[in-house]
Design an enzyme around this catalytic site. Structure first.
Site, PDB file in Angstrom:
ATOM      1  N   HIS A  45       0.903  -1.452  -0.217  1.00 16.79           N
ATOM      2  CA  HIS A  45       0.260   0.290   0.028  1.00 16.79           C
ATOM      3  C   HIS A  45       0.654   1.142   0.025  1.00 16.79           C
ATOM      4  O   HIS A  45       0.208   2.016  -0.077  1.00 16.79           O
ATOM      5  CB  HIS A  45      -0.604  -0.008   1.296  1.00 16.79           C
ATOM      6  N   CYS A  79       2.172  -1.640  -4.530  1.00 12.32           N
ATOM      7  CA  CYS A  79       2.542  -2.084  -5.336  1.00 12.32           C
ATOM      8  C   CYS A  79       2.675  -0.449  -6.733  1.00 12.32           C
ATOM      9  O   CYS A  79       3.049   0.800  -6.381  1.00 12.32           O
ATOM     10  CB  CYS A  79       0.459  -1.688  -5.435  1.00 12.32           C
ATOM     11  N   GLU A 120      -3.800   3.452   2.356  1.00  8.73           N
ATOM     12  CA  GLU A 120      -2.779   3.684   0.572  1.00  8.73           C
ATOM     13  C   GLU A 120      -3.463   5.215   0.722  1.00  8.73           C
ATOM     14  O   GLU A 120      -2.630   6.096  -0.018  1.00  8.73           O
ATOM     15  CB  GLU A 120      -4.431   3.138  -0.179  1.00  8.73           C
ATOM     16  N   THR A 142      -6.835   2.872  -5.273  1.00 11.44           N
ATOM     17  CA  THR A 142      -7.307   2.328  -6.148  1.00 11.44           C
ATOM     18  C   THR A 142      -7.568   0.707  -6.602  1.00 11.44           C
ATOM     19  O   THR A 142      -8.427  -0.012  -7.132  1.00 11.44           O
ATOM     20  CB  THR A 142      -5.691   1.507  -6.320  1.00 11.44           C
TER      21      THR A 142
END
Ligand code: SF4
Length: 309
Positions: free
Chosen positions: A74, A96, A126, A164
């Site tokens: 995250h 990511c 995130e 996301t």
């Protein structure tokens, strides 16, 4: 009972990369090895690594100077990266790339003087990371109603970004409201809701129509798993978010149902199979796999670990 196994389900490219990174980091550097926040939001994955000597921390003060620290899928805000540098920590970044993309977009819009509206869930790792990239420029909205309360200095200079793992439908509603309020609003060049989130939602949207019950394998703190359960409920299908077979209450079933089973992007496939096995054993369920969209994306490992793989 009939089980429909939804595909794609479970691990995405970002989660695979983060888990593989941690596995290789343990091999290379031994334990204790420190991870900022949960490597991915899944109880089985986190507990498995804890048993191997990994220490998950929310505060870098818990990490001894000079130790190895891995950033989770995250991501982490810049202030955490600065603290890590000050403490001489040896860092490995398993963020990511699709989360990093949102961070970079935030920096780019902020540099150009935009007020950035981030659509996301308050407190999610995130979102905290993305807000940290441009703290003065970002406003968080969680609902369409929040859009009406927004105050910005220059309505002609507004941009939006999204977490996301949002619901595609909820995000579309909020973006529509933003476009209505700020007709000149600009967005990311490419959708921020990631391919894995979209594909898992699409599979549930299609397969829930055939199901009496939807089981979503995933942890309560997994945003994308929560969204899958919500999506099934929005189609008037009973849905349960379960960590694993121990959470299945057999009284939910009479034995004649069609049960669609999916898994959030951080939920391991072996746990899905344990749930299937339980329903097969108790209700003689038949199993049918249905792949709505194929996925073959892979992300490169963080540089310090590439030689080892
Ligand atoms: S859910 Fe999407 S953004 Fe999150 S780790 Fe997986 S691929 Fe990356």
């Amino acid at each position: 009972m009939r089980i429909i196994l939804a595909g794609p389900r479970g691990f995405c490219a970002g989660v695979n990369m983060a888990i593989e990174s941690l596995r290789l980091a343990i091999e290379a550097f031994g334990t204790p090895l420190y991870v900022y926040h949960e490597i991915v939001h899944n109880k089985w994955v986190v507990e498995g690594f804890m048993r191997q000597g990994v220490v998950f921390v929310d505060d870098l003060a818990e990490v001894p100077e000079g130790a190895h620290l891995l950033y989770s899928a995250h991501g982490a805000p810049p202030e955490i990266r600065q603290q890590a540098a000050q403490r001489g920590l040896q860092t490995i970044d398993a963020t990511c790339p699709l989360v990093t993309k949102v961070h970079l977009e935030a920096v780019r819009f902020a540099r150009k003087g935009y007020t950035i509206v981030l659509i996301g869930h308050a407190g999610h790792d995130e979102v905290v990371g993305t807000m940290g990239e441009a703290p003065g420029a970002i406003r968080l909205v969680q609902t369409a109603a929040d859009v009406d309360r927004l105050e910005v200095t220059d309505p002609s200079k507004v941009a939006y970004l999204t977490q996301t793992t949002l619901s595609v439908d909820d995000a579309a509603e909020i973006i529509a409201r933003l476009r209505h309020r700020f007709p000149q609003i600009v967005g990311p060049a490419r959708e921020d809701i990631c391919y894995a989130t979209q594909n898992r939602q699409e599979a549930v949207r299609v397969l829930a129509r055939e199901a009496d019950v939807v089981l979503v394998v995933g942890s309560q703190n997994s945003s994308n798993s929560q969204r899958l359960a919500e999506l099934a409920r929005a189609q008037n299908v009973r849905a349960r978010l379960i960590d694993g077979p121990a959470d299945i209450d057999l009284t939910w079933f009479s034995g004649g149902e069609t049960v669609a089973i999916t898994a959030g992007a951080s939920a391991p496939e072996n746990v899905v199979q344990q749930c299937v096995a339980l329903l097969q054993e108790r209700f003689g369920a038949t199993v049918e796999s249905r792949m709505i969209r194929l996925e073959d994306l892979r992300f490169p490992l963080p540089k310090p670990l590439r030689k080892q793989s």
